[in-house]
Design a protein around this motif. Sequence first.
Motif, mmCIF file in Angstrom:
data_model
loop_
_atom_site.group_PDB
_atom_site.id
_atom_site.type_symbol
_atom_site.label_atom_id
_atom_site.label_comp_id
_atom_site.label_asym_id
_atom_site.label_seq_id
_atom_site.Cartn_x
_atom_site.Cartn_y
_atom_site.Cartn_z
ATOM 1 N N GLY A 5 66.521 30.592 25.318
ATOM 2 C CA GLY A 5 65.989 30.912 23.868
ATOM 3 C C GLY A 5 65.881 29.539 23.074
ATOM 4 N N ASP A 6 65.028 29.393 22.310
ATOM 5 C CA ASP A 6 64.780 27.948 21.461
ATOM 6 C C ASP A 6 66.102 27.861 20.504
ATOM 7 O OD1 ASP A 6 61.334 28.276 20.805
ATOM 8 O OD2 ASP A 6 62.839 27.457 22.569
ATOM 9 N N SER A 7 66.732 29.026 20.028
ATOM 10 C CA SER A 7 67.821 28.755 19.167
ATOM 11 C C SER A 7 69.077 28.540 19.812
ATOM 12 C CB SER A 7 67.936 30.153 18.256
ATOM 13 O OG SER A 7 68.148 31.148 19.107
ATOM 14 N N VAL A 8 69.269 28.856 21.081
ATOM 15 C CA VAL A 8 70.611 28.460 21.693
ATOM 16 C C VAL A 8 70.155 27.293 22.800
ATOM 17 C CG1 VAL A 8 70.871 30.883 21.674
ATOM 18 C CG2 VAL A 8 70.135 29.785 23.865
ATOM 19 N N LYS A 9 69.351 26.440 22.792
ATOM 20 C CA LYS A 9 69.111 25.344 23.667
ATOM 21 C C LYS A 9 70.002 24.295 23.422
ATOM 22 C CE LYS A 9 64.434 25.962 25.297
ATOM 23 N NZ LYS A 9 62.988 25.485 25.235
ATOM 24 N N GLY A 10 70.880 23.812 24.303
ATOM 25 C CA GLY A 10 71.724 22.523 24.049
ATOM 26 C C GLY A 10 73.310 23.145 23.557
ATOM 27 N N ARG A 11 73.441 24.575 23.266
ATOM 28 C CA ARG A 11 74.615 25.141 22.902
ATOM 29 C C ARG A 11 74.867 26.096 24.021
ATOM 30 N NH1 ARG A 11 74.846 28.150 18.604
ATOM 31 N NH2 ARG A 11 73.010 29.017 18.681
ATOM 32 N N PHE A 12 74.157 26.825 24.492
ATOM 33 C CA PHE A 12 74.641 27.999 25.520
ATOM 34 C C PHE A 12 74.336 27.490 27.068
ATOM 35 C CE2 PHE A 12 74.296 31.824 22.599
ATOM 36 C CZ PHE A 12 75.087 31.111 21.541
ATOM 37 N N THR A 13 74.879 27.955 27.969
ATOM 38 C CA THR A 13 74.799 27.638 29.421
ATOM 39 C C THR A 13 75.251 28.891 30.259
ATOM 40 O OG1 THR A 13 75.560 25.158 28.963
ATOM 41 C CG2 THR A 13 75.396 26.170 31.355
ATOM 42 N N ILE A 14 74.032 29.098 30.815
ATOM 43 C CA ILE A 14 73.998 30.307 31.828
ATOM 44 C C ILE A 14 74.396 29.846 33.296
ATOM 45 C CG2 ILE A 14 71.675 30.327 32.464
ATOM 46 C CD1 ILE A 14 71.465 33.380 32.475
ATOM 47 N N SER A 15 75.222 30.527 34.057
ATOM 48 C CA SER A 15 75.554 30.157 35.283
ATOM 49 C C SER A 15 75.856 31.388 36.004
ATOM 50 C CB SER A 15 76.773 29.570 35.356
ATOM 51 O OG SER A 15 78.070 29.959 34.919
ATOM 52 N N ARG A 16 75.927 31.435 37.545
ATOM 53 C CA ARG A 16 75.813 32.547 38.113
ATOM 54 C C ARG A 16 76.840 32.328 39.460
ATOM 55 N NH1 ARG A 16 69.922 34.893 39.609
ATOM 56 N NH2 ARG A 16 71.355 36.143 41.086
ATOM 57 N N MET A 48 66.820 39.608 41.785
ATOM 58 C CA MET A 48 65.739 38.513 41.443
ATOM 59 C C MET A 48 66.251 37.576 40.221
ATOM 60 S SD MET A 48 63.535 39.544 43.619
ATOM 61 C CE MET A 48 62.249 38.618 43.547
ATOM 62 N N SER A 49 66.852 38.008 39.351
ATOM 63 C CA SER A 49 67.269 37.170 38.281
ATOM 64 C C SER A 49 68.379 38.188 37.485
ATOM 65 C CB SER A 49 66.211 37.119 37.434
ATOM 66 O OG SER A 49 65.792 38.247 36.701
ATOM 67 N N MET A 50 69.076 37.140 36.820
ATOM 68 C CA MET A 50 70.186 37.890 36.030
ATOM 69 C C MET A 50 69.998 37.078 34.633
ATOM 70 S SD MET A 50 73.634 38.630 38.409
ATOM 71 C CE MET A 50 74.252 39.907 37.166
ATOM 72 N N GLY A 51 70.378 37.683 33.407
ATOM 73 C CA GLY A 51 70.328 37.129 32.187
ATOM 74 C C GLY A 51 71.070 37.821 31.161
ATOM 75 N N TRP A 52 70.825 37.153 29.997
ATOM 76 C CA TRP A 52 71.374 37.711 28.942
ATOM 77 C C TRP A 52 70.387 37.782 27.481
ATOM 78 C CZ3 TRP A 52 76.443 39.283 28.559
ATOM 79 C CH2 TRP A 52 77.183 38.727 29.733
ATOM 80 N N TYR A 53 70.351 38.869 26.851
ATOM 81 C CA TYR A 53 69.686 39.176 25.626
ATOM 82 C C TYR A 53 70.486 39.383 24.555
ATOM 83 C CZ TYR A 53 65.507 39.285 28.577
ATOM 84 O OH TYR A 53 64.485 39.010 29.411
ATOM 85 N N ARG A 54 70.018 39.252 23.392
ATOM 86 C CA ARG A 54 71.056 39.853 22.317
ATOM 87 C C ARG A 54 70.046 40.426 20.984
ATOM 88 N NH1 ARG A 54 72.366 33.984 19.634
ATOM 89 N NH2 ARG A 54 70.253 33.424 18.531
ATOM 90 N N GLN A 55 70.822 41.291 20.323
ATOM 91 C CA GLN A 55 70.075 42.149 19.299
ATOM 92 C C GLN A 55 70.947 42.162 18.144
ATOM 93 O OE1 GLN A 55 68.878 46.006 20.377
ATOM 94 N NE2 GLN A 55 67.090 46.022 18.613
ATOM 95 N N ALA A 56 70.548 41.245 16.927
ATOM 96 C CA ALA A 56 71.258 41.762 15.655
ATOM 97 C C ALA A 56 70.802 42.961 14.852
ATOM 98 C CB ALA A 56 71.070 40.371 15.082
ATOM 99 N N PRO A 57 71.324 43.226 13.922
ATOM 100 C CA PRO A 57 71.227 44.295 13.277
ATOM 101 C C PRO A 57 69.750 44.188 12.745
ATOM 102 C CG PRO A 57 73.422 44.007 13.136
ATOM 103 C CD PRO A 57 72.865 42.942 13.719
ATOM 104 N N GLY A 58 68.864 45.216 12.564
ATOM 105 C CA GLY A 58 67.569 45.063 11.832
ATOM 106 C C GLY A 58 66.653 44.259 12.861
#
Length: 120
Positions: free
Chosen positions: A60-71, A32-42
Motif C-alpha cells: 500500500g502507498d502509505s507503508v512503502k519504504g517502512r513495511f516489509t513482507i516476507s514468507r 497462491m499468495s499471502m498478505g496483510w490487510y488492515r482496518q482502522a475504526p470507521g
Amino acid sequence: QVQLVESGGDLVQPGGSLRLTCAASGSWNRIMSMGWYRQAPGTQREMVAVQASGGGTAYGDSVKGRFTISRDYAKNTVYLQMNSLRPEDTAVYYCQTVVRTFQRDDMTYWGKGTLVTVSS
C-alpha cells in the motif's frame, strides 16, 4: 479448510518497530499468495502488503519504504516487519491467503486479526 493464526500485535510508540507473524495450516493444492490487510475504526479494510508465490510483491502507498513482507515457504508463514510506525498505522491487521484447492478453485481465507496500536 484453511486456518490462519496471527500474532505480534502490540502497543508501540511512534517511530518504533513491530513484526507480525501469520501461520497457515490446513489442506490445499498450492498457496497462491499471502498478505496483510488492515482496518482502522470507521474505515474500510485496506491492503498493506501481499506477496504472490511467484515472488511478486505489492505494498500500500502509505507503508512503502517502512513495511516489509516476507514468507517462509517451508513453514507456510508470512511476516510483516513494520518500522517507523506512525499513529495512523493503528489498526487491526488481518492475514489473508489465497489457496488453490485440489478441485482447482481459488479460495480466500482470513485470520481473526491482531491489534496494532501506535501511541505515546
